[in-house]
Design a protein around this motif. Structure first.
Motif, PDB file in Angstrom:
ATOM      1  N   CYS A 172      -2.641  11.287   1.746  1.00 22.45           N
ATOM      2  CA  CYS A 172      -1.631  12.104   1.068  1.00 22.45           C
ATOM      3  C   CYS A 172      -1.958  12.195  -0.423  1.00 22.45           C
ATOM      4  O   CYS A 172      -1.771  13.237  -1.047  1.00 22.45           O
ATOM      5  N   VAL A 173      -2.410  11.053  -0.963  1.00 20.78           N
ATOM      6  CA  VAL A 173      -2.801  11.062  -2.372  1.00 20.78           C
ATOM      7  C   VAL A 173      -3.938  12.053  -2.569  1.00 20.78           C
ATOM      8  O   VAL A 173      -3.933  12.860  -3.508  1.00 20.78           O
ATOM      9  N   VAL A 176       0.733   4.285  -2.689  1.00 17.22           N
ATOM     10  CA  VAL A 176       0.561   5.709  -2.363  1.00 17.22           C
ATOM     11  C   VAL A 176       1.641   6.547  -3.036  1.00 17.22           C
ATOM     12  O   VAL A 176       1.369   7.572  -3.670  1.00 17.22           O
ATOM     13  N   ILE A 221       0.832  -1.203   0.000  1.00 12.95           N
ATOM     14  CA  ILE A 221       0.000   0.000   0.000  1.00 12.95           C
ATOM     15  C   ILE A 221       0.864   1.249   0.000  1.00 12.95           C
ATOM     16  O   ILE A 221       0.559   2.239  -0.687  1.00 12.95           O
ATOM     17  N   LEU A 246      -2.275   6.588   4.684  1.00 13.14           N
ATOM     18  CA  LEU A 246      -1.348   7.370   3.868  1.00 13.14           C
ATOM     19  C   LEU A 246      -1.991   7.782   2.548  1.00 13.14           C
ATOM     20  O   LEU A 246      -1.524   8.706   1.888  1.00 13.14           O
ATOM     21  N   ASN A 247      -3.074   7.086   2.175  1.00 13.26           N
ATOM     22  CA  ASN A 247      -3.769   7.484   0.953  1.00 13.26           C
ATOM     23  C   ASN A 247      -4.347   8.881   1.040  1.00 13.26           C
ATOM     24  O   ASN A 247      -4.670   9.486   0.022  1.00 13.26           O
ATOM     25  N   ARG A 300      -3.198  22.083   0.277  1.00  9.26           N
ATOM     26  CA  ARG A 300      -2.467  20.881  -0.125  1.00  9.26           C
ATOM     27  C   ARG A 300      -1.399  20.434   0.853  1.00  9.26           C
ATOM     28  O   ARG A 300      -1.392  19.271   1.282  1.00  9.26           O
ATOM     29  N   ALA A 327      -2.599  15.416  -2.548  1.00  8.14           N
ATOM     30  CA  ALA A 327      -1.874  15.780  -3.759  1.00  8.14           C
ATOM     31  C   ALA A 327      -2.820  16.302  -4.828  1.00  8.14           C
ATOM     32  O   ALA A 327      -2.447  17.119  -5.673  1.00  8.14           O
ATOM     33  N   LEU A 328      -4.084  15.832  -4.764  1.00  8.06           N
ATOM     34  CA  LEU A 328      -5.052  16.283  -5.757  1.00  8.06           C
ATOM     35  C   LEU A 328      -5.493  17.715  -5.518  1.00  8.06           C
ATOM     36  O   LEU A 328      -6.074  18.343  -6.395  1.00  8.06           O
ATOM     37  N   LEU A 380      -1.007  -1.651  11.511  1.00  9.16           N
ATOM     38  CA  LEU A 380       0.066  -1.373  10.567  1.00  9.16           C
ATOM     39  C   LEU A 380      -0.514  -1.110   9.179  1.00  9.16           C
ATOM     40  O   LEU A 380      -0.194  -0.124   8.515  1.00  9.16           O
ATOM     41  N   ILE A 381      -1.405  -2.012   8.768  1.00  4.38           N
ATOM     42  CA  ILE A 381      -1.991  -1.876   7.432  1.00  4.38           C
ATOM     43  C   ILE A 381      -2.902  -0.657   7.357  1.00  4.38           C
ATOM     44  O   ILE A 381      -2.921   0.058   6.354  1.00  4.38           O
ATOM     45  N   VAL A 393       0.989   9.509  -5.802  1.00  2.00           N
ATOM     46  CA  VAL A 393       1.370  10.902  -5.539  1.00  2.00           C
ATOM     47  C   VAL A 393       2.328  11.390  -6.623  1.00  2.00           C
ATOM     48  O   VAL A 393       2.206  12.515  -7.132  1.00  2.00           O
ATOM     49  N   ALA A 411      -0.953   2.352   6.653  1.00  6.60           N
ATOM     50  CA  ALA A 411      -0.642   2.494   5.237  1.00  6.60           C
ATOM     51  C   ALA A 411      -1.842   3.004   4.469  1.00  6.60           C
ATOM     52  O   ALA A 411      -1.729   3.859   3.584  1.00  6.60           O
ATOM     53  N   ILE A 412      -3.035   2.491   4.825  1.00  2.71           N
ATOM     54  CA  ILE A 412      -4.247   2.933   4.120  1.00  2.71           C
ATOM     55  C   ILE A 412      -4.469   4.424   4.348  1.00  2.71           C
ATOM     56  O   ILE A 412      -4.877   5.157   3.445  1.00  2.71           O
ATOM     57  N   ILE A 450       0.900   3.540  12.528  1.00  3.44           N
ATOM     58  CA  ILE A 450       2.005   2.585  12.450  1.00  3.44           C
ATOM     59  C   ILE A 450       2.688   2.460  13.802  1.00  3.44           C
ATOM     60  O   ILE A 450       3.029   1.362  14.243  1.00  3.44           O
ATOM     61  N   MET A 458      -1.505  16.830   3.046  1.00  2.00           N
ATOM     62  CA  MET A 458      -0.473  15.801   2.872  1.00  2.00           C
ATOM     63  C   MET A 458       0.251  15.549   4.186  1.00  2.00           C
ATOM     64  O   MET A 458       0.533  14.405   4.546  1.00  2.00           O
TER      65      MET A 458
END
Lengths: 335, 496
Positions: free
Chosen positions: B188-189, A314, A310, B185-186, B85, B192-193, B178-179, A318, B182-183, B100, B89
């Protein structure tokens, strides 16, 4: 002196207990005594005191604003049947031996009937996918006004029939419906009988397959909801074809057991050693039963791969978004 | 009237890249609202692991919620300074790091910090900028955009709940955290938009094309995300400096105060029914799965209601009167709760859940839209920060008060009555005060029209509370969504 409350006549079963209550008022405060006259024609009145009849009689009296007295008799027998009298007097000469004919004691009476416990025979029959419970009262000494069946504090069935026997039928097997069933004969007084459905242990695992993380503590649980309770639990592990009894010897296994549940805790799980099938075995007066629990130990790194995947996704997204934006910038006026 | 292309480029594009931004906001808002609720699945296991009581575990959720709402002003200040933005992020990164590190926690206190504070703060940094940037990218279609973005919350909740269960079964709670990190962290995506866009860049055009406007407007030509830069003039004063980052002058804004009081009141009774719906259902004898099913119905109806409300709020009939629609939605919500005790059977509860989902979605969809409508996109950044920190207290108080009511009386109906009456009261208050507000705005508008006959046409930003009207005077009449076309034409004549 006068009575505020008089004792009430009652019917009781043998081995039960009875309580009679008496309250009197007067000035000065009257004294209360309890006297008994038996059913035998030869018997005369006799006074009762605290501790009489082999300590079965207890008298509790208070003399505050008015007099109260409670007499209780435990473990009744047929000889306890008779007429009980509550006597009160506030004459200062009341206990004087020579002046007794002149003293006035006011009296209030109650009859106590002690009935022999009727024999209640109870049993159950199995057949045809149904189970039938029945209770028979052998020599009813009083009128029966109804019946009730109770199991685990829930009423299963009740009626107002006067019969000396009652039955209850349900569908299913004895294994599913083990336990203590009470049949109650309503009336004055109420009598109870008991039918026990006993089966060998019906052991089930809480979860057929358990997971644990390496280094953590794994917990395996087996339960037995049937009756009667389990007397011994034991855990076995099968590995390499050999079934070994698990003890606390190595210090890694902790077993906690009770009548209907057992718990095996394994400390510091190891992937190689602890993965596999575990058997919990239960014994009770009627037989034995067991269940299997499978334990899987996850490696610490199991979650790492999805995590890295994952994070990579990401980063890629990005980067794509930023590159796309940079490439558009020279062409287009940002709005 | 579509925005003209050449020569007169309006501010908010109402489309184009805006839809990508909407997608990002959808994800971001979804995580911010749904994540704390989704964590509940892990609590039992964590409770057993650390050997604590249920209330100690529940604190994790409460701290997270408190931080998400309480850090609102900080979020607003950061957005005022740096734009949406970077903040989102950074927020996404913070969430990820928080979860985490939570995966390696060894005590409940560390969980409070990692999951509660750090992740909560990260979610706060996600929530505000997402809502703010919608206001910057949409004007005509803003209610619809808000409705769609807010729909992220139930969708994420419906996805997160089974996902969390799956992760828990396969990886245990540590692996799941943990997972989940990570999810997160999306986000941040999503961040970014959020390509920066400023009314500042639009101002350049309008200033060029429309001379003779307000002297203040000239100063806005500076590139910068926020119009509250007007306070930047003479910012030697500390108070003014603070105001640059967080617009405290909003407390003099009539519409803002109305919104604040009404919403703070409403949140007292907003969340408690959801928290207690499943226990109430079990209390009336329904089994666990059916009780959980009620919540699913609620979420599904909610999911549909939010965009639908967005569409309705966007229509020509409702948009000018959107505050009334909002008050109606709140009062409707309250009425549902008041009627709930009458529903004793399972079917009754299903009906209640559907109506509750509908009302809940309606209110949530318009929650930020109405605030934007009142204070304008410019000051919205600071407004949302101030509002969330005020709501923080009542949001946290609501469910415990409900719990106390239930425990004292042993009956759930008093909690429903309390929630229902608080919301009906809030709705009525908002309705009356907004009626008053609209009348005052109309009166001020008349005064302003009279003054605009004056060549001097100076209006400071703090007057004329109807800021969307103000936006239109700055950005071009075609952006005025629906009303007063006549006035727009007049301005056009003034300008050219």
């Amino acid at each position: 002196a006068g009575f505020i409350k008089s004792p009430l006549s009652q019917k009781r079963l043998a081995q039960d207990s009875v309580e009679l209550y008496c309250e009197a008022i007067g000035n000065p405060i009257p004294e209360i005594q309890w006297w008994f006259e038996g059913n035998d024609p030869n018997e005369t009145h006799a006074q009762l005191w605290d501790g009489a009849r082999q300590d079965r009689v207890k008298i509790n009296a208070t003399y505050n604003l008015h007099s109260t007295s409670t007499i209780s008799i435990a473990n009744l027998t047929a000889d306890d049947s008779g007429m009980y009298e509550c006597r009160a007097s506030n004459d200062p000469d009341r206990n004087h031996l020579s002046k007794s004919p002149k003293v006035k004691w006011i009296r209030s009476q109650a009859n106590v009937f002690v009935i022999e416990r009727p024999d209640i025979a109870g049993n159950f029959l199995v057949g045809d996918g149904k189970v039938t419970l029945w209770c028979n009262m052998s020599e009813p000494q009083h009128t029966i006004t109804g019946h009730k069946w109770i199991h685990k504090e829930k009423t299963l069935k009740e009626d107002n029939e006067p019969g000396a026997s009652t039955s209850y039928t349900f569908e299913g097997t004895v294994e599913e419906h083990s336990g203590i069933y009470e049949c109650i004969f309503e009336g004055n007084p109420q009598t109870r009988g008991q039918v026990n459905i006993s089966v060998p242990p019906q052991v089930t695992a809480y979860k057929k397959s358990e997971h644990g993380n390496e280094g953590d503590t794994g917990v395996l649980t087996c339960k037995n909801p049937s009756f009667p309770a389990v007397t011994t639990w034991s855990w076995h592990k099968s590995g390499h074809g050999v079934s070994a009894r698990l003890e606390n010897a190595s210090g890694r296994y902790i077993i906690k057991s009770s009548g209907n549940k057992t718990e095996l805790r394994i400390l510091k799980l190891d992937i190689e050693q602890d993965t596999g099938d575990y058997f919990c075995n239960a014994t009770n007066p009627l037989g034995t039963g067991d269940a299997t629990v499978n334990l899987r130990v996850r490696s610490r790194l199991a979650a790492l791969w999805p995590f890295l995947g994952i994070v990579a996704e990401v980063l890629v997204l990005v980067t794509i978004i930023f590159i796309y934006e940079k490439r558009r910038k020279p062409d287009e006026v940002p709005d | 009237p579509a925005p003209a292309e050449a020569g007169r480029v309006p501010g908010p594009p109402d489309g184009g890249w805006g839809w990508m931004v909407l997608l990002g906001a959808f994800v971001s808002i979804g995580f911010a609202y749904a994540f704390p609720k989704g964590l509940a699945i892990f609590f039992k296991e964590i409770q057993d692991f650390f050997g604590t009581s249920y209330s100690e575990i529940a604190w994790v959720s409460s701290i997270m919620l408190a931080t998400t709402y309480g850090a609102g002003p900080i979020s607003s200040i950061l957005v005022n300074r740096y734009g949406s933005r970077p903040v989102v992020m950074f927020g996404g990164l913070l969430c990820g790091v928080g979860m985490i590190s939570a995966a390696f926690c060894t005590s409940i206190l560390q969980l409070y910090i990692c999951v509660g504070f750090i992740t909560g703060f990260g979610l706060a940094l996600n929530l505000q900028p997402s809502v703010i940037i919608i206001g910057k990218y949409f004007l005509k279609r803003r209610p619809l955009a808000n409705g769609l973005a807010m729909a992220g919350s139930p969708v994420m909740l419906c996805t997160l709940a089974p996902l969390n269960q799956f992760l828990f079964d396969n990886f245990g709670w540590r692996g799941s955290f943990l997972i989940l990190g990570a999810i997160l962290l999306n986000c941040c995506v999503a961040g970014a938009l959020f390509r920066p866009i400023g009314p500042g860049t639009a101002q350049v055009k309008t200033q060029v094309t429309e001379e003779g406007k307000d002297a203040l407007k000239g100063k806005i030509t500076e590139d910068g995300p926020m119009e509250s830069k007007t306070e930047e003039e003479g910012e030697k004063d500390c108070f003014e400096k603070v105001n640059q980052y967080l617009d405290f002058s909003l407390f003099k804004h009539r519409g803002f105060l109305i919104y604040l009081i009404g919403n703070v009141l409403m949140f007292l009774g907003f969340f408690a029914p959801i928290v207690f719906l499943a226990p109430y259902a079990k209390h009336t004898g329904v089994d666990e799965y059916s009780a959980a099913f009620l919540l699913s119905i609620l979420a599904i109806v909610d999911m549909v209601a939010r965009p639908a409300t967005g569409i309705i709020a966007n229509s020509r009939w409702v948009r000018p009167r959107i505050q009334y629609f909002f008050s109606f939605a709140i009062a409707f919500n309250g009425a549902c709760h008041l009627l709930c005790p009458l529903a004793s059977s399972y079917t009754g509860l299903i009906v209640y859940s559907s109506f509750f989902g509908l009302a809940f979605g309606m209110v949530c969809a318009m929650l930020f839209e109405t605030l934007m409508d009142l204070v304008g996109a410019a000051r919205f950044t600071s407004a949302v920060g101030l509002v969330t920190i005020a709501e923080c207290c009542t949001i946290l108080l609501g469910p415990p008060i409900g719990g106390i009511l239930i425990d004292t009386f042993g009956d759930y109906k008093y909690m429903f009555i309390k929630c229902g009456s608080v919301m009906v009261l809030a709705g009525t208050f908002l309705f009356i005060m907004n009626y008053y507000n609209y009348r005052m705005l109309a009166k001020e508008e008349k005064e302003r029209k009279a003054k605009e006959e004056d060549p001097k046409s100076v209006r400071t930003e703090n007057e004329g509370q109807k800021n969307w009207n103000k936006d239109s005077t700055q950005d071009g009449p075609e952006l005025e969504p629906l009303k007063e076309k006549g006035e727009g034409l007049k301005k056009e004549m003034n300008g050219t």
